[in-house]
Design an enzyme around this catalytic site. Structure first.
Site, short mmCIF file in Angstrom:
data_model
loop_
_atom_site.label_atom_id
_atom_site.label_comp_id
_atom_site.label_asym_id
_atom_site.label_seq_id
_atom_site.Cartn_x
_atom_site.Cartn_y
_atom_site.Cartn_z
N SER A 42 0.71 -1.13 -0.16
CA SER A 42 -0.01 0.10 -0.04
C SER A 42 0.76 1.42 -0.27
O SER A 42 0.31 2.45 -0.31
CB SER A 42 -0.93 0.05 1.33
OG SER A 42 -0.22 -0.11 2.24
N ASP A 334 -2.38 8.02 8.34
CA ASP A 334 -3.44 7.14 9.13
C ASP A 334 -2.69 6.02 9.72
O ASP A 334 -1.49 6.40 10.29
CB ASP A 334 -4.48 6.58 8.07
CG ASP A 334 -3.53 5.42 7.37
OD1 ASP A 334 -2.42 5.03 7.43
OD2 ASP A 334 -4.09 4.80 6.25
N HIS A 337 0.04 4.53 7.31
CA HIS A 337 0.78 5.09 5.95
C HIS A 337 1.13 6.63 6.14
O HIS A 337 0.41 7.48 6.84
CB HIS A 337 -0.33 4.97 4.83
CG HIS A 337 -0.86 3.57 4.86
ND1 HIS A 337 -2.00 3.33 5.35
CD2 HIS A 337 -0.18 2.54 4.09
CE1 HIS A 337 -2.10 1.85 4.84
NE2 HIS A 337 -1.09 1.75 4.30
#
Length: 369
Positions: A42, A334, A337
């Site tokens: 991600s 978050d 990340h």
């Protein structure tokens, strides 16, 4: 990672990507550019998980994308991610997700990364595009390029291209998130060996196809991210310490195997960015790098805003969450990340950083090597 209740790290809409004019205006012609092929999790996913039926995690909802795009693209950040900045340094357009409908132009490269993905097929199996599957997609792209270009042109494109990777973090955190018993019968060293073995296999396959220049983001201290801190505070289990040890073992093993491949494979060249040291220093001394907060996330809930999901739209997450006013003051957007500001700093160091953090080449010199 996505959140403490989703795939850990990894790193994670429209049906088309908007290319900012400032970037698009500097795009080179296909004959002169170095293409960019993106693999991983991600941290590098530009929206592939948007198109997975049972995705381990998605970021195609507000407030993701609020800073730069002004709408959620599927990137796990408030704005751009590291590959976006690398593409800009290469004078390329933003590289769209491979799975985006209508995306059939690959002369500038392709992004195969998937939020939650690992080097092991078993990591969030069926909910991500694992590294082996990403390799399969790359092989399809190579065939499409050969149909569009001559064999000589394709060979030149692939040999000049840059292949960048962010992979491994999910492999080490997922067993703890899912209460797997894998570490009851495998030592940490054996498990890391499996992860690195899979990465090595993929690198050799890309090399066979024509790839020569590889860039890597090492693992940051997995025990230092908000989701792991929050999990440890709520239910002390030693996860922070275990995750840190695994990250260190992975980074050492990755460095060793890349040195070995450079000796074994003629023309194989690589760059590794020390994400561990760089992130750790920013967490400890955020103001030194223009941040206010290094441990607490901008968006989320619970301790360190590391629980639930930013936007309240995750697996098992509540709809209640906190959102900071200025993401640029935070290291993490978050639970797992980085913010766009942090991504920008890391990309710049990967591109032109000195040998203390980026070695044996930085990406800028690797392209010319």
């Amino acid at each position: 990672m996505a959140s403490s209740s989703c795939p850990f790290y990894f790193l994670f809409f429209s049906s088309c990507l908007l290319i900012p004019i400032s970037i698009q205006s500097h795009v080179q012609s296909p004959e002169k550019h170095a293409s960019l092929f993106i693999f991983g999790d991600s941290l590098f996913d530009s929206g592939n998980n948007n198109y997975l039926k049972n995705a381990a995690g998605r970021a195609n909802f507000w407030p993701y994308g609020e800073t730069f795009f002004k709408y959620p693209t599927g990137r796990f950040s408030d704005g751009r991610i590291i590959p976006d900045f690398i593409a800009e340094y290469l004078k390329l357009p933003l590289i769209p997700p491979y799975l985006q409908p209508g995306n059939h132009q690959f002369t500038y490269g392709a992004n195969f990364a998937s939020g939650g993905a690992g080097a092991l097929v078993e990591t969030y199996q069926g909910m991500v595009i694992d590294l082996k599957t990403q390799l399969g997609f790359f092989k399809k792209v190579e065939k499409q390029l050969r149909q569009k270009l001559s064999n000589t042109e394709t060979r030149t494109l692939l040999s000049r291209a840059l292949y960048i990777f962010s992979i491994g973090g999910n492999d080490y955190v997922e067993p703890f998130v899912t209460n797997s018993s894998v570490f009851q019968y495998l030592s940490k060293e054996e498990y890391v060996g499996m992860v690195i073995g899979n990465v090595t296999t993929v690198l050799k396959e890309i090399y066979k196809i024509g790839g020569r220049k590889f860039g890597f983001l090492s693992l940051l201290d997995l025990g230092s991210i908000p989701s792991v801190r929050a999990r440890e505070q709520n239910s002390p289990s030693g996860l922070m310490k275990e995750a840190t040890v695994l990250a260190k073992l992975h980074n050492k093993a990755l460095s060793n195997v890349l040195k070995k491949l450079q000796k074994e494979l003629q023309g194989f060249k690589y760059s590794v960015f020390d994400f561990y040291t760089s992130t750790t220093d920013r967490i400890k001394h955020p103001s030194k790098y223009g941040f206010v907060e290094g441990k607490v996330a901008c968006c989320g809930s619970g301790p360190y805003r590391g629980m639930g999901a930013c936007g309240g739209n995750g697996m098992g997450a509540t709809k209640e969450y906190e959102l900071c006013k200025n993401p640029g003051e935070y290291l993490f957007f978050d639970a797992s990340h980085p913010t766009e500001k942090f991504n920008n700093q890391i990309a710049k160091l990967m591109w032109s950083g000195n040998s203390e953090l980026t070695r044996p080449y930085n990406l800028e010199t690797l392209i010319e090597a």
